[in-house]
Write a protein that holds these residues in place. Sequence first.
Motif, PDB file in Angstrom:
ATOM      1  N   PRO A  18      -0.749  17.620   6.030  1.00  0.00           N
ATOM      2  CA  PRO A  18      -0.050  18.901   6.061  1.00  0.00           C
ATOM      3  C   PRO A  18      -0.742  19.958   6.929  1.00  0.00           C
ATOM      4  N   GLN A  19      -2.047  19.836   7.117  1.00  0.00           N
ATOM      5  CA  GLN A  19      -2.787  20.783   7.949  1.00  0.00           C
ATOM      6  C   GLN A  19      -2.981  20.256   9.373  1.00  0.00           C
ATOM      7  N   GLY A  20      -2.349  19.118   9.684  1.00  0.00           N
ATOM      8  CA  GLY A  20      -2.432  18.553  11.026  1.00  0.00           C
ATOM      9  C   GLY A  20      -3.513  17.510  11.216  1.00  0.00           C
ATOM     10  N   GLY A  21      -4.315  17.237  10.184  1.00  0.00           N
ATOM     11  CA  GLY A  21      -5.352  16.201  10.289  1.00  0.00           C
ATOM     12  C   GLY A  21      -4.723  14.829  10.426  1.00  0.00           C
ATOM     13  N   ALA A  32       0.859  -1.175   0.000  1.00  0.00           N
ATOM     14  CA  ALA A  32       0.000   0.000   0.000  1.00  0.00           C
ATOM     15  C   ALA A  32       0.897   1.226   0.000  1.00  0.00           C
ATOM     16  N   GLN A  33       0.710   2.077  -0.980  1.00  0.00           N
ATOM     17  CA  GLN A  33       1.466   3.325  -1.054  1.00  0.00           C
ATOM     18  C   GLN A  33       0.624   4.417  -0.399  1.00  0.00           C
ATOM     19  N   VAL A  34       1.205   5.060   0.614  1.00  0.00           N
ATOM     20  CA  VAL A  34       0.500   6.091   1.373  1.00  0.00           C
ATOM     21  C   VAL A  34       1.093   7.449   1.007  1.00  0.00           C
ATOM     22  N   THR A  35       0.205   8.385   0.645  1.00  0.00           N
ATOM     23  CA  THR A  35       0.657   9.743   0.352  1.00  0.00           C
ATOM     24  C   THR A  35      -0.039  10.722   1.294  1.00  0.00           C
ATOM     25  N   SER A  36       0.667  11.786   1.598  1.00  0.00           N
ATOM     26  CA  SER A  36       0.120  12.868   2.410  1.00  0.00           C
ATOM     27  C   SER A  36       0.565  14.175   1.768  1.00  0.00           C
ATOM     28  N   GLY A  37      -0.381  15.029   1.467  1.00  0.00           N
ATOM     29  CA  GLY A  37      -0.047  16.283   0.798  1.00  0.00           C
ATOM     30  C   GLY A  37       0.586  16.072  -0.561  1.00  0.00           C
ATOM     31  N   GLY A  38       0.268  14.944  -1.224  1.00  0.00           N
ATOM     32  CA  GLY A  38       0.805  14.643  -2.546  1.00  0.00           C
ATOM     33  C   GLY A  38       2.177  13.990  -2.542  1.00  0.00           C
ATOM     34  N   GLN A  39       2.775  13.797  -1.370  1.00  0.00           N
ATOM     35  CA  GLN A  39       4.100  13.183  -1.264  1.00  0.00           C
ATOM     36  C   GLN A  39       3.980  11.763  -0.721  1.00  0.00           C
ATOM     37  N   GLY A  67      -5.001  -1.418  -7.342  1.00  0.00           N
ATOM     38  CA  GLY A  67      -5.630  -0.188  -7.778  1.00  0.00           C
ATOM     39  C   GLY A  67      -6.658   0.375  -6.815  1.00  0.00           C
ATOM     40  N   ASP A  68      -7.069  -0.410  -5.811  1.00  0.00           N
ATOM     41  CA  ASP A  68      -8.004   0.116  -4.808  1.00  0.00           C
ATOM     42  C   ASP A  68      -7.395   1.344  -4.136  1.00  0.00           C
ATOM     43  N   THR A  69      -8.245   2.288  -3.756  1.00  0.00           N
ATOM     44  CA  THR A  69      -7.756   3.483  -3.080  1.00  0.00           C
ATOM     45  C   THR A  69      -8.636   3.837  -1.887  1.00  0.00           C
ATOM     46  N   ILE A  70      -8.006   4.491  -0.939  1.00  0.00           N
ATOM     47  CA  ILE A  70      -8.696   5.138   0.173  1.00  0.00           C
ATOM     48  C   ILE A  70      -8.247   6.590   0.106  1.00  0.00           C
ATOM     49  N   VAL A  71      -9.200   7.508   0.142  1.00  0.00           N
ATOM     50  CA  VAL A  71      -8.859   8.926   0.021  1.00  0.00           C
ATOM     51  C   VAL A  71      -9.538   9.704   1.137  1.00  0.00           C
ATOM     52  N   CYS A  72      -8.770  10.597   1.752  1.00  0.00           N
ATOM     53  CA  CYS A  72      -9.310  11.559   2.717  1.00  0.00           C
ATOM     54  C   CYS A  72      -8.933  12.945   2.203  1.00  0.00           C
ATOM     55  N   LEU A  73      -9.868  13.594   1.525  1.00  0.00           N
ATOM     56  CA  LEU A  73      -9.583  14.916   0.958  1.00  0.00           C
ATOM     57  C   LEU A  73      -9.281  15.974   2.016  1.00  0.00           C
ATOM     58  N   PRO A  74     -10.070  16.047   3.110  1.00  0.00           N
ATOM     59  CA  PRO A  74      -9.771  17.090   4.099  1.00  0.00           C
ATOM     60  C   PRO A  74      -8.359  16.978   4.690  1.00  0.00           C
ATOM     61  N   ASN A  75      -7.884  15.755   4.902  1.00  0.00           N
ATOM     62  CA  ASN A  75      -6.552  15.551   5.491  1.00  0.00           C
ATOM     63  C   ASN A  75      -5.468  15.350   4.439  1.00  0.00           C
ATOM     64  N   GLN A  76      -5.841  15.384   3.165  1.00  0.00           N
ATOM     65  CA  GLN A  76      -4.912  15.232   2.039  1.00  0.00           C
ATOM     66  C   GLN A  76      -4.108  13.929   2.123  1.00  0.00           C
ATOM     67  N   MET A  77      -4.807  12.841   2.472  1.00  0.00           N
ATOM     68  CA  MET A  77      -4.185  11.527   2.584  1.00  0.00           C
ATOM     69  C   MET A  77      -4.803  10.589   1.554  1.00  0.00           C
ATOM     70  N   ALA A  78      -3.953   9.767   0.936  1.00  0.00           N
ATOM     71  CA  ALA A  78      -4.436   8.761  -0.004  1.00  0.00           C
ATOM     72  C   ALA A  78      -3.635   7.483   0.151  1.00  0.00           C
ATOM     73  N   VAL A  79      -4.314   6.364  -0.039  1.00  0.00           N
ATOM     74  CA  VAL A  79      -3.679   5.043   0.001  1.00  0.00           C
ATOM     75  C   VAL A  79      -4.044   4.350  -1.299  1.00  0.00           C
ATOM     76  N   THR A  80      -3.043   3.780  -1.979  1.00  0.00           N
ATOM     77  CA  THR A  80      -3.269   3.049  -3.214  1.00  0.00           C
ATOM     78  C   THR A  80      -2.654   1.667  -3.094  1.00  0.00           C
ATOM     79  N   ILE A  81      -3.425   0.620  -3.436  1.00  0.00           N
ATOM     80  CA  ILE A  81      -2.913  -0.752  -3.416  1.00  0.00           C
ATOM     81  C   ILE A  81      -2.162  -1.010  -4.704  1.00  0.00           C
ATOM     82  N   LEU A  82      -0.952  -1.542  -4.574  1.00  0.00           N
ATOM     83  CA  LEU A  82      -0.111  -1.885  -5.727  1.00  0.00           C
ATOM     84  C   LEU A  82       0.266  -3.361  -5.617  1.00  0.00           C
ATOM     85  N   ARG A  83      -0.057  -4.125  -6.639  1.00  0.00           N
ATOM     86  CA  ARG A  83       0.311  -5.558  -6.679  1.00  0.00           C
ATOM     87  C   ARG A  83       1.091  -5.800  -7.954  1.00  0.00           C
ATOM     88  N   HIS A  84       2.388  -5.868  -7.825  1.00  0.00           N
ATOM     89  CA  HIS A  84       3.242  -6.112  -8.998  1.00  0.00           C
ATOM     90  C   HIS A  84       4.219  -7.200  -8.687  1.00  0.00           C
TER      91      HIS A  84
END
Length: 113
Positions: free
Chosen positions: A60-63, A35-42, A96-113
Motif C-alpha cells: 500500500p505504501q509502494g514497497g 500460497a495465500q498472498v496478502t498486501s495491506g491486510g487484503q 502454516g509456514d509464513t513469509i512476512v514483510c512488515l515494512p511493505n505490509q506483505m504476508a504469504v501463508t502456505i495452506l495445504r488442505h
Amino acid sequence: MGIIKKRDLILAAILLLAAAFLYLYGGRRDSAARAQVTSGGQVIAELDLNQDQELDVTGPQGGRNHLIIKDGRIWCSEADCPDKLCVQQGEKSLDGDTIVCLPNQMAVTILRH
C-alpha cells in the motif's frame, strides 16, 4: 532361530518407519497446496505451489516484494524494504509456514488442505 526372528522384526520396523517418513516428508506434491498472498491486510492472490511462477507484490505504501514459486516451495527473492528480513526467511513449503514483510505490509501463508 530366535535371533533371526528378532532381526526380521527389527528390519520390518525400520522399513515401516522409513515408509512412513517418505510418505509424510518425501517431497510429494499436494495438489491442494497453495500460497495465500496478502498486501495491506487484503488477500491479493492464491498461488498454486505446484506451478512454477513469479509474482511482484506492491504494498500500500509502494514497497515491492518479488516472490518465486519453484518445485513446491515459495520464497521472497527481492524486496525494497530496509531490513530484508522477508528475503532472509528462506524457502517455505509446509502448511502454516509464513513469509512476512512488515515494512511493505506483505504476508504469504502456505495452506495445504
